[in-house]
Enzyme design. Structure first.
Site, PDB file in Angstrom:
ATOM      1  N   CYS A  37      -8.891  -4.933  -8.972  1.00  0.00           N
ATOM      2  CA  CYS A  37      -9.543  -4.034  -8.037  1.00  0.00           C
ATOM      3  C   CYS A  37     -10.978  -4.430  -7.571  1.00  0.00           C
ATOM      4  O   CYS A  37     -11.573  -5.030  -8.418  1.00  0.00           O
ATOM      5  CB  CYS A  37      -9.461  -2.714  -8.436  1.00  0.00           C
ATOM      6  N   CYS A  41     -13.013   0.751  -6.103  1.00  0.00           N
ATOM      7  CA  CYS A  41     -11.721   1.343  -6.070  1.00  0.00           C
ATOM      8  C   CYS A  41     -11.594   2.892  -6.489  1.00  0.00           C
ATOM      9  O   CYS A  41     -11.991   3.253  -7.498  1.00  0.00           O
ATOM     10  CB  CYS A  41     -10.622   0.651  -6.801  1.00  0.00           C
ATOM     11  N   CYS A  68      -4.962  -5.114  -5.783  1.00  0.00           N
ATOM     12  CA  CYS A  68      -4.640  -3.628  -5.432  1.00  0.00           C
ATOM     13  C   CYS A  68      -4.382  -3.348  -3.903  1.00  0.00           C
ATOM     14  O   CYS A  68      -5.033  -3.712  -2.994  1.00  0.00           O
ATOM     15  CB  CYS A  68      -5.707  -2.897  -5.909  1.00  0.00           C
ATOM     16  N   CYS A  71      -7.501  -0.750  -2.662  1.00  0.00           N
ATOM     17  CA  CYS A  71      -8.710  -1.049  -2.267  1.00  0.00           C
ATOM     18  C   CYS A  71      -8.927  -2.296  -1.682  1.00  0.00           C
ATOM     19  O   CYS A  71      -9.794  -2.837  -1.041  1.00  0.00           O
ATOM     20  CB  CYS A  71      -9.599  -1.154  -3.536  1.00  0.00           C
TER      21      CYS A  71
END
Length: 344
Positions: A37, A41, A68, A71
Protein backbone atom coordinates in the site's frame (compact mmCIF):
# COMPACT_ATOMS: atom_id res chain seq x y z
CA UNK A 1 12.74 14.36 8.18
CA UNK A 2 15.31 13.49 5.49
CA UNK A 3 13.65 10.91 3.23
CA UNK A 4 17.05 9.58 2.16
CA UNK A 5 17.79 8.39 5.71
CA UNK A 6 14.39 7.16 6.88
CA UNK A 7 14.52 4.19 9.22
CA UNK A 8 11.84 1.50 9.34
CA UNK A 9 10.64 3.01 12.61
CA UNK A 10 10.23 6.34 10.78
CA UNK A 11 8.31 4.63 7.98
CA UNK A 12 6.04 2.88 10.47
CA UNK A 13 5.19 6.18 12.17
CA UNK A 14 4.50 7.73 8.77
CA UNK A 15 2.20 4.83 7.84
CA UNK A 16 0.30 5.10 11.13
CA UNK A 17 -0.12 8.85 10.52
CA UNK A 18 -1.24 8.11 6.93
CA UNK A 19 1.02 10.94 5.76
CA UNK A 20 0.41 11.58 2.05
CA UNK A 21 3.66 13.53 1.73
CA UNK A 22 5.59 10.26 1.64
CA UNK A 23 3.48 8.36 -0.90
CA UNK A 24 6.25 8.73 -3.47
CA UNK A 25 9.03 7.64 -1.11
CA UNK A 26 8.18 4.02 -0.25
CA UNK A 27 5.39 1.43 -0.03
CA UNK A 28 4.19 -0.63 2.91
CA UNK A 29 4.16 -4.39 2.40
CA UNK A 30 1.71 -6.41 4.51
CA UNK A 31 2.87 -10.03 4.30
CA UNK A 32 -0.09 -11.45 6.19
CA UNK A 33 -2.41 -10.33 3.36
CA UNK A 34 0.08 -10.35 0.49
CA UNK A 35 -0.55 -6.73 -0.55
CA UNK A 36 1.39 -3.49 -0.56
CA UNK A 37 0.00 0.00 0.00
CA UNK A 38 0.83 3.66 -0.09
CA UNK A 39 1.81 5.06 3.33
CA UNK A 40 -1.44 7.05 3.28
CA UNK A 41 -3.72 4.07 2.62
CA UNK A 42 -7.00 4.48 4.50
CA UNK A 43 -7.21 0.79 5.40
CA UNK A 44 -6.96 -0.28 9.04
CA UNK A 45 -3.29 -0.44 10.15
CA UNK A 46 -1.83 -3.97 10.10
CA UNK A 47 0.18 -5.52 12.91
CA UNK A 48 3.74 -4.23 12.90
CA UNK A 49 5.20 -7.74 12.84
CA UNK A 50 3.54 -8.38 9.46
CA UNK A 51 4.93 -5.26 7.79
CA UNK A 52 7.99 -4.72 5.64
CA UNK A 53 8.85 -1.57 3.70
CA UNK A 54 9.93 -1.36 0.07
CA UNK A 55 11.44 1.46 -1.92
CA UNK A 56 9.10 1.00 -4.88
CA UNK A 57 6.09 -0.99 -6.14
CA UNK A 58 8.42 -2.99 -8.36
CA UNK A 59 10.46 -4.07 -5.35
CA UNK A 60 7.32 -5.05 -3.45
CA UNK A 61 6.02 -7.07 -6.39
CA UNK A 62 9.38 -8.82 -6.71
CA UNK A 63 8.83 -9.96 -3.11
CA UNK A 64 5.53 -11.56 -4.16
CA UNK A 65 3.11 -8.82 -3.08
CA UNK A 66 0.24 -7.38 -5.14
CA UNK A 67 -1.02 -3.79 -5.22
CA UNK A 68 -3.80 -2.71 -2.87
CA UNK A 69 -7.01 -2.10 -4.80
CA UNK A 70 -8.05 0.62 -2.39
CA UNK A 71 -5.08 3.03 -2.53
CA UNK A 72 -3.59 1.81 -5.87
CA UNK A 73 0.07 2.40 -5.04
CA UNK A 74 1.12 1.44 -8.56
CA UNK A 75 -0.48 4.65 -9.82
CA UNK A 76 2.07 6.82 -8.02
CA UNK A 77 4.48 6.81 -10.98
CA UNK A 78 1.60 7.49 -13.35
CA UNK A 79 0.43 10.37 -11.17
CA UNK A 80 3.92 11.88 -11.16
CA UNK A 81 4.20 11.59 -14.93
CA UNK A 82 0.80 13.21 -15.37
CA UNK A 83 1.74 16.14 -13.15
CA UNK A 84 5.07 16.60 -14.96
CA UNK A 85 3.24 16.65 -18.31
CA UNK A 86 0.77 19.20 -16.97
CA UNK A 87 3.54 21.42 -15.63
CA UNK A 88 5.28 21.32 -19.03
CA UNK A 89 1.98 22.32 -20.64
CA UNK A 90 1.44 25.17 -18.19
CA UNK A 91 5.00 26.44 -18.70
CA UNK A 92 4.63 26.43 -22.48
CA UNK A 93 1.64 28.80 -22.45
CA UNK A 94 1.34 32.43 -21.38
CA UNK A 95 -2.34 31.85 -20.60
CA UNK A 96 -3.08 29.08 -18.13
CA UNK A 97 -4.52 25.95 -19.81
CA UNK A 98 -7.97 24.95 -18.56
CA UNK A 99 -8.34 22.23 -15.96
CA UNK A 100 -10.40 20.22 -18.46
CA UNK A 101 -7.61 20.52 -21.03
CA UNK A 102 -4.95 19.37 -18.59
CA UNK A 103 -7.13 16.46 -17.47
CA UNK A 104 -7.68 15.38 -21.08
CA UNK A 105 -3.93 15.59 -21.71
CA UNK A 106 -3.19 13.26 -18.80
CA UNK A 107 -6.15 10.89 -19.12
CA UNK A 108 -7.74 11.69 -15.76
CA UNK A 109 -11.09 13.22 -14.90
CA UNK A 110 -10.85 16.91 -14.08
CA UNK A 111 -11.69 16.52 -10.40
CA UNK A 112 -9.33 13.56 -9.91
CA UNK A 113 -6.49 15.32 -11.69
CA UNK A 114 -6.93 18.45 -9.58
CA UNK A 115 -6.60 16.35 -6.41
CA UNK A 116 -3.46 14.63 -7.72
CA UNK A 117 -1.83 17.85 -8.87
CA UNK A 118 -2.58 19.59 -5.56
CA UNK A 119 -1.30 16.64 -3.53
CA UNK A 120 2.03 16.50 -5.37
CA UNK A 121 2.77 20.21 -5.86
CA UNK A 122 0.88 21.78 -2.98
CA UNK A 123 -1.01 24.04 -5.42
CA UNK A 124 -3.98 23.63 -7.74
CA UNK A 125 -3.15 23.84 -11.48
CA UNK A 126 -4.63 27.35 -11.62
CA UNK A 127 -2.66 28.48 -8.56
CA UNK A 128 0.51 26.93 -10.00
CA UNK A 129 0.02 28.89 -13.24
CA UNK A 130 -0.48 32.11 -11.27
CA UNK A 131 2.63 31.44 -9.19
CA UNK A 132 4.62 30.75 -12.36
CA UNK A 133 3.58 34.07 -13.85
CA UNK A 134 4.45 35.84 -10.61
CA UNK A 135 7.93 34.29 -10.68
CA UNK A 136 8.39 35.30 -14.31
CA UNK A 137 7.39 38.84 -13.38
CA UNK A 138 9.82 38.95 -10.49
CA UNK A 139 12.63 37.66 -12.68
CA UNK A 140 11.99 40.12 -15.50
CA UNK A 141 11.29 43.19 -13.37
CA UNK A 142 14.94 43.32 -12.34
CA UNK A 143 16.09 43.66 -15.95
CA UNK A 144 13.26 45.34 -17.84
CA UNK A 145 13.64 48.92 -19.02
CA UNK A 146 10.00 49.53 -18.14
CA UNK A 147 7.81 47.79 -15.59
CA UNK A 148 5.03 47.46 -18.18
CA UNK A 149 7.37 45.47 -20.44
CA UNK A 150 8.08 43.03 -17.61
CA UNK A 151 4.35 42.67 -16.90
CA UNK A 152 3.53 41.70 -20.47
CA UNK A 153 6.64 39.51 -20.77
CA UNK A 154 5.48 37.57 -17.70
CA UNK A 155 2.20 36.70 -19.41
CA UNK A 156 -0.21 39.16 -17.82
CA UNK A 157 -2.83 40.74 -20.07
CA UNK A 158 -2.13 44.16 -18.60
CA UNK A 159 -0.91 46.12 -15.57
CA UNK A 160 -4.29 45.92 -13.88
CA UNK A 161 -4.25 42.11 -13.81
CA UNK A 162 -0.64 42.14 -12.61
CA UNK A 163 -1.25 44.52 -9.69
CA UNK A 164 -4.38 42.57 -8.75
CA UNK A 165 -2.41 39.31 -8.69
CA UNK A 166 0.45 40.85 -6.73
CA UNK A 167 -1.68 42.56 -4.09
CA UNK A 168 -0.40 41.59 -0.66
CA UNK A 169 2.28 39.29 -2.08
CA UNK A 170 5.18 41.26 -3.47
CA UNK A 171 5.52 43.75 -0.67
CA UNK A 172 7.34 46.63 -2.32
CA UNK A 173 5.90 48.30 -5.39
CA UNK A 174 6.80 46.39 -8.57
CA UNK A 175 9.07 49.20 -9.80
CA UNK A 176 11.21 48.71 -6.69
CA UNK A 177 12.14 45.21 -7.83
CA UNK A 178 14.29 46.55 -10.62
CA UNK A 179 15.75 49.48 -8.73
CA UNK A 180 17.05 48.37 -5.36
CA UNK A 181 14.15 49.91 -3.48
CA UNK A 182 13.76 52.91 -5.78
CA UNK A 183 10.81 55.01 -4.67
CA UNK A 184 10.62 53.34 -1.24
CA UNK A 185 11.11 54.97 2.14
CA UNK A 186 12.70 52.59 4.64
CA UNK A 187 12.92 53.47 8.32
CA UNK A 188 15.68 51.74 10.22
CA UNK A 189 17.61 51.53 13.47
CA UNK A 190 20.25 49.42 15.15
CA UNK A 191 18.91 48.36 18.53
CA UNK A 192 20.99 46.92 21.39
CA UNK A 193 19.82 43.46 22.45
CA UNK A 194 21.17 40.69 24.64
CA UNK A 195 22.10 38.88 21.42
CA UNK A 196 24.12 41.84 20.16
CA UNK A 197 23.35 44.85 17.95
CA UNK A 198 20.30 44.17 15.79
CA UNK A 199 19.38 45.98 12.59
CA UNK A 200 15.65 46.44 12.00
CA UNK A 201 14.33 48.10 8.82
CA UNK A 202 10.76 48.53 7.65
CA UNK A 203 8.73 49.97 4.81
CA UNK A 204 5.20 51.25 5.33
CA UNK A 205 4.04 47.65 4.82
CA UNK A 206 6.21 45.91 7.37
CA UNK A 207 9.68 44.72 8.42
CA UNK A 208 11.91 44.17 5.37
CA UNK A 209 15.18 43.43 7.17
CA UNK A 210 16.14 42.03 10.56
CA UNK A 211 19.73 40.99 11.07
CA UNK A 212 22.51 40.89 13.65
CA UNK A 213 25.82 42.66 13.32
CA UNK A 214 24.76 44.87 10.40
CA UNK A 215 24.22 48.61 10.02
CA UNK A 216 23.46 51.33 7.50
CA UNK A 217 26.18 50.23 5.05
CA UNK A 218 24.69 46.75 4.68
CA UNK A 219 21.19 48.17 4.38
CA UNK A 220 22.32 50.58 1.65
CA UNK A 221 23.89 47.67 -0.23
CA UNK A 222 20.54 45.87 -0.24
CA UNK A 223 18.44 48.93 -1.07
CA UNK A 224 20.82 51.34 -2.81
CA UNK A 225 18.05 53.51 -4.27
CA UNK A 226 15.67 53.62 -1.31
CA UNK A 227 15.34 56.65 0.94
CA UNK A 228 16.73 55.50 4.28
CA UNK A 229 15.38 57.31 7.33
CA UNK A 230 16.80 56.53 10.75
CA UNK A 231 14.13 56.20 13.42
CA UNK A 232 10.73 57.86 13.25
CA UNK A 233 7.80 58.00 15.66
CA UNK A 234 5.68 55.23 14.08
CA UNK A 235 8.76 53.10 13.45
CA UNK A 236 9.81 53.32 17.11
CA UNK A 237 6.65 51.48 18.19
CA UNK A 238 7.30 48.71 15.64
CA UNK A 239 10.97 48.54 16.69
CA UNK A 240 10.01 48.09 20.35
CA UNK A 241 7.66 45.25 19.38
CA UNK A 242 10.38 43.54 17.33
CA UNK A 243 12.98 43.86 20.10
CA UNK A 244 10.54 42.42 22.63
CA UNK A 245 9.90 39.46 20.33
CA UNK A 246 13.62 38.74 20.15
CA UNK A 247 14.27 39.14 23.86
CA UNK A 248 11.28 36.97 24.84
CA UNK A 249 10.57 34.76 21.81
CA UNK A 250 7.02 33.59 21.41
CA UNK A 251 4.10 34.54 19.21
CA UNK A 252 5.04 37.30 16.75
CA UNK A 253 2.78 36.59 13.77
CA UNK A 254 1.09 39.96 14.38
CA UNK A 255 4.24 41.81 13.29
CA UNK A 256 3.81 42.78 9.61
CA UNK A 257 6.48 41.75 7.11
CA UNK A 258 7.50 43.09 3.71
CA UNK A 259 9.42 40.21 2.12
CA UNK A 260 9.82 38.90 -1.39
CA UNK A 261 10.67 35.50 -2.81
CA UNK A 262 9.61 32.89 -5.30
CA UNK A 263 6.28 31.14 -4.75
CA UNK A 264 8.05 28.13 -3.20
CA UNK A 265 10.27 30.30 -1.00
CA UNK A 266 7.25 32.17 0.32
CA UNK A 267 5.49 28.86 1.09
CA UNK A 268 8.61 27.75 2.99
CA UNK A 269 8.57 31.00 4.97
CA UNK A 270 4.91 30.46 5.81
CA UNK A 271 5.77 26.97 7.04
CA UNK A 272 8.59 28.39 9.18
CA UNK A 273 6.25 30.93 10.77
CA UNK A 274 3.82 28.11 11.60
CA UNK A 275 6.40 26.16 13.66
CA UNK A 276 5.44 26.55 17.34
CA UNK A 277 8.06 28.17 19.59
CA UNK A 278 10.25 25.53 21.19
CA UNK A 279 9.92 23.11 18.27
CA UNK A 280 12.22 22.45 15.31
CA UNK A 281 11.91 20.95 11.83
CA UNK A 282 14.36 19.50 9.31
CA UNK A 283 14.83 20.83 5.81
CA UNK A 284 13.02 17.77 4.44
CA UNK A 285 10.03 18.46 6.68
CA UNK A 286 9.95 22.08 5.52
CA UNK A 287 10.03 21.01 1.86
CA UNK A 288 7.25 18.47 2.39
CA UNK A 289 5.05 20.94 4.26
CA UNK A 290 5.62 23.48 1.47
CA UNK A 291 4.22 21.00 -1.05
CA UNK A 292 7.32 19.42 -2.60
CA UNK A 293 9.02 16.71 -0.50
CA UNK A 294 11.86 16.35 -3.02
CA UNK A 295 12.83 20.03 -2.94
CA UNK A 296 15.06 19.75 0.13
CA UNK A 297 17.84 21.86 -1.38
CA UNK A 298 15.34 24.49 -2.47
CA UNK A 299 14.02 24.59 1.08
CA UNK A 300 17.57 25.18 2.28
CA UNK A 301 17.92 27.99 -0.25
CA UNK A 302 14.67 29.54 0.97
CA UNK A 303 16.09 29.43 4.48
CA UNK A 304 19.28 31.15 3.35
CA UNK A 305 17.36 33.88 1.50
CA UNK A 306 15.31 34.83 4.53
CA UNK A 307 15.88 38.55 5.08
CA UNK A 308 13.97 38.73 8.34
CA UNK A 309 15.69 36.73 11.06
CA UNK A 310 13.67 35.53 14.05
CA UNK A 311 10.34 36.83 12.67
CA UNK A 312 10.67 34.19 9.94
CA UNK A 313 12.27 31.71 12.34
CA UNK A 314 14.84 29.93 10.20
CA UNK A 315 16.73 29.22 13.43
CA UNK A 316 14.10 26.50 14.06
CA UNK A 317 15.46 24.40 11.18
CA UNK A 318 17.97 21.70 12.09
CA UNK A 319 19.64 18.81 10.34
CA UNK A 320 18.34 15.27 10.46
CA UNK A 321 19.64 13.68 13.63
CA UNK A 322 19.39 16.83 15.69
CA UNK A 323 22.55 18.68 14.63
CA UNK A 324 21.94 22.43 14.65
CA UNK A 325 23.44 22.93 11.19
CA UNK A 326 24.41 26.45 10.18
CA UNK A 327 23.04 29.92 10.86
CA UNK A 328 23.82 33.21 9.14
CA UNK A 329 24.50 34.97 12.45
CA UNK A 330 26.41 32.21 14.17
CA UNK A 331 25.47 29.11 16.13
CA UNK A 332 25.69 30.92 19.48
CA UNK A 333 22.70 33.12 18.54
CA UNK A 334 20.81 30.16 17.06
CA UNK A 335 21.42 28.09 20.17
CA UNK A 336 20.32 30.93 22.44
CA UNK A 337 17.12 31.58 20.48
CA UNK A 338 16.17 27.89 20.65
CA UNK A 339 17.01 27.82 24.35
CA UNK A 340 14.78 30.81 25.05
CA UNK A 341 11.91 29.39 23.05
CA UNK A 342 12.05 26.03 24.77
CA UNK A 343 12.09 27.72 28.18
CA UNK A 344 15.35 26.11 29.25
Amino acid sequence: MDTATLTDDDRWRIALAKDRRFDEQFVTGVHSTGIYCRPSCAARPPLRRNVRFYASPAEAEAAGLRACLRCKPGDVARDEAAVRAAIDEIRSHDDAPSLAGLAALTGYSASHFQRIFTRITGLSPAAYARALREERARATLSGAARVSDAIYDAGYSGPGRFYEAMEGKMGMAPSAWRGGGRGETIHWAVAPTTLGPMLVAATARGVCRLSFGEGRAELEARFPHAQLVEGGAEFEALLADVVASVESPGEFSHIPLDVQGTAFQERCWQVLRAIPPGETRTYAEIAAAAGNPKAVRAAGSANARNNVAVLIPCHRVIRTGGDLGGYAYGLDIKRELLKRESGR
